[in-house]
Design a protein around this motif. Sequence first.
Motif, short mmCIF file in Angstrom:
data_model
loop_
_atom_site.label_atom_id
_atom_site.label_comp_id
_atom_site.label_asym_id
_atom_site.label_seq_id
_atom_site.Cartn_x
_atom_site.Cartn_y
_atom_site.Cartn_z
N SER A 179 0.98 -0.97 -0.21
CA SER A 179 0.21 -0.53 0.32
C SER A 179 1.05 1.27 -0.12
O SER A 179 1.70 1.31 0.59
CB SER A 179 -1.33 -0.14 1.06
OG SER A 179 -1.91 -1.48 1.79
N ALA A 180 0.47 2.60 -0.43
CA ALA A 180 1.02 3.65 -0.08
C ALA A 180 0.84 4.16 0.35
O ALA A 180 -0.36 4.27 0.95
CB ALA A 180 0.34 4.08 -1.81
N VAL A 181 1.40 4.68 1.44
CA VAL A 181 1.88 5.00 2.74
C VAL A 181 2.21 7.15 2.14
O VAL A 181 2.59 6.97 1.84
CB VAL A 181 2.35 4.59 4.03
CG1 VAL A 181 4.17 5.35 3.38
CG2 VAL A 181 2.14 4.83 5.31
N THR A 182 1.19 7.13 3.18
CA THR A 182 1.53 9.27 3.59
C THR A 182 1.12 9.55 4.63
O THR A 182 0.31 9.02 5.85
CB THR A 182 0.30 10.12 2.49
OG1 THR A 182 0.01 9.17 1.39
CG2 THR A 182 0.46 11.45 2.39
N TRP A 183 2.85 10.40 4.75
CA TRP A 183 3.20 10.70 6.38
C TRP A 183 2.50 12.74 6.32
O TRP A 183 2.98 12.62 5.68
CB TRP A 183 4.69 9.81 6.73
CG TRP A 183 5.06 8.77 6.90
CD1 TRP A 183 5.12 7.78 6.23
CD2 TRP A 183 4.41 8.25 7.60
NE1 TRP A 183 5.41 6.88 6.46
CE2 TRP A 183 4.75 6.29 7.92
CE3 TRP A 183 3.93 8.45 9.26
CZ2 TRP A 183 4.50 5.10 8.42
CZ3 TRP A 183 3.68 7.61 10.44
CH2 TRP A 183 4.68 6.09 9.98
N TYR A 184 2.09 12.36 7.72
CA TYR A 184 2.79 13.64 8.43
C TYR A 184 2.49 14.07 9.85
O TYR A 184 1.95 13.13 10.50
CB TYR A 184 0.52 14.92 8.21
CG TYR A 184 0.34 14.72 6.91
CD1 TYR A 184 0.46 15.48 5.81
CD2 TYR A 184 -0.38 13.59 6.24
CE1 TYR A 184 -0.16 15.92 4.68
CE2 TYR A 184 -0.98 13.58 4.71
CZ TYR A 184 -0.69 14.56 4.37
OH TYR A 184 -1.11 13.92 2.50
N PHE A 185 3.66 14.48 10.53
CA PHE A 185 3.95 14.48 11.53
C PHE A 185 4.90 15.50 12.01
O PHE A 185 5.36 16.38 11.58
CB PHE A 185 4.63 12.92 12.37
CG PHE A 185 5.23 12.07 11.39
CD1 PHE A 185 7.42 12.88 12.25
CD2 PHE A 185 5.77 11.38 10.77
CE1 PHE A 185 8.00 12.45 11.51
CE2 PHE A 185 6.87 10.88 10.35
CZ PHE A 185 8.37 12.38 10.61
N LEU A 186 4.29 15.50 13.34
CA LEU A 186 4.93 16.92 14.30
C LEU A 186 5.92 16.57 15.05
O LEU A 186 5.68 14.92 15.62
CB LEU A 186 4.33 17.52 15.30
CG LEU A 186 3.24 18.32 14.32
CD1 LEU A 186 2.31 19.03 15.01
CD2 LEU A 186 3.99 19.21 13.47
N ARG A 187 7.54 16.33 15.59
CA ARG A 187 7.98 15.89 16.42
C ARG A 187 8.86 16.56 16.93
O ARG A 187 9.75 17.69 16.16
CB ARG A 187 9.04 14.66 15.58
CG ARG A 187 10.33 14.08 16.01
CD ARG A 187 11.14 12.45 15.63
NE ARG A 187 11.04 13.19 14.12
CZ ARG A 187 11.73 12.17 13.61
NH1 ARG A 187 11.40 10.57 13.44
NH2 ARG A 187 12.31 12.54 11.99
N TRP A 188 8.99 16.29 18.52
CA TRP A 188 9.80 16.98 19.24
C TRP A 188 11.17 16.09 19.69
O TRP A 188 10.53 15.12 20.10
CB TRP A 188 9.66 17.30 20.71
CG TRP A 188 7.91 18.82 20.05
CD1 TRP A 188 8.73 19.80 21.13
CD2 TRP A 188 7.04 18.39 20.06
NE1 TRP A 188 7.20 20.65 20.44
CE2 TRP A 188 6.39 19.52 19.66
CE3 TRP A 188 6.25 17.61 19.70
CZ2 TRP A 188 4.96 19.40 19.49
CZ3 TRP A 188 4.86 17.88 18.88
CH2 TRP A 188 4.29 18.96 19.39
N TYR A 189 12.75 16.46 20.05
CA TYR A 189 13.87 16.07 20.43
C TYR A 189 13.93 16.41 21.82
O TYR A 189 14.31 17.78 21.77
CB TYR A 189 14.70 15.92 19.90
CG TYR A 189 14.66 14.87 17.88
CD1 TYR A 189 14.92 13.58 17.89
CD2 TYR A 189 14.08 15.77 17.54
CE1 TYR A 189 14.76 13.54 16.66
CE2 TYR A 189 13.73 15.02 15.35
CZ TYR A 189 14.64 14.14 15.57
OH TYR A 189 13.95 13.92 14.04
N THR A 190 13.95 15.29 23.00
CA THR A 190 15.17 15.54 23.89
C THR A 190 16.45 16.16 23.32
O THR A 190 17.28 16.27 22.15
CB THR A 190 15.63 14.73 24.65
OG1 THR A 190 16.28 13.92 23.34
CG2 THR A 190 14.34 13.70 25.17
#
Length: 220
Positions: free
Chosen positions: A19-30
């Motif tokens: 399947s074709a996956v589409t990503w949207y995300f916000l990410r915080w790093y330590t």
Amino acid sequence: MKPTSILLVALCFYLREVSAVTWYFLRWYTPDSSVEFIEFSMDMVVPSIPEAATYYLWPGLQDVGTSGVYQEVLDGRSGDWWIGAGWCCSNPTLSWGGGFNVAAGTTVAINMTRAIPTTADWTSVITQDTQTVTDTFPLAYKNMNQALLAIELYDVTWNFGELVWNNVKMVVNSTATSWCTGAPENYASATAYTMTTPVVTTAGGLTTCTIEQIVMESPA
């Protein structure tokens, strides 16, 4: 060095066809790989569900080695929303936790906590009205240095409207604060979003970052 990619896997649910996956995300790093998240909590407003499709909407924590994602997943494959907690997907292989169905327009409280000392298991508590599910996962040895708010879509577009997160709280075992006050990573600049100004406090060697609201509005 910060990892530049999320573990691109579909929870613990394996799709039978490519399947074709589409990503949207916000990410915080330590601030560095020796610092860990010990709590990640929020109120998730359940969006509409236009159709039965592979929508996975989730908050999650990812470890330094990107070996997996510890997450609470809103799953729309049945045509109704269901939410549950788990570790995706191997190293280790763990059973998925419990969960329940939720209606569009309602709010689900989500809490992921690892108690001090850091040898304690992670505990997930998911609550909506009188429904509560608590699960524990033996992941204390994982250094969770990334916190994510994610939309993971398979062969479907972002057609459910805004995804709203209220009362977002992140706690790390460090007195550093810049990881909170700066903007999160917006993966591939793919997401149009708004965010209230983070509030940061430090006490007892821990830093708490609270954000009143984050709205993932649409594809950018």
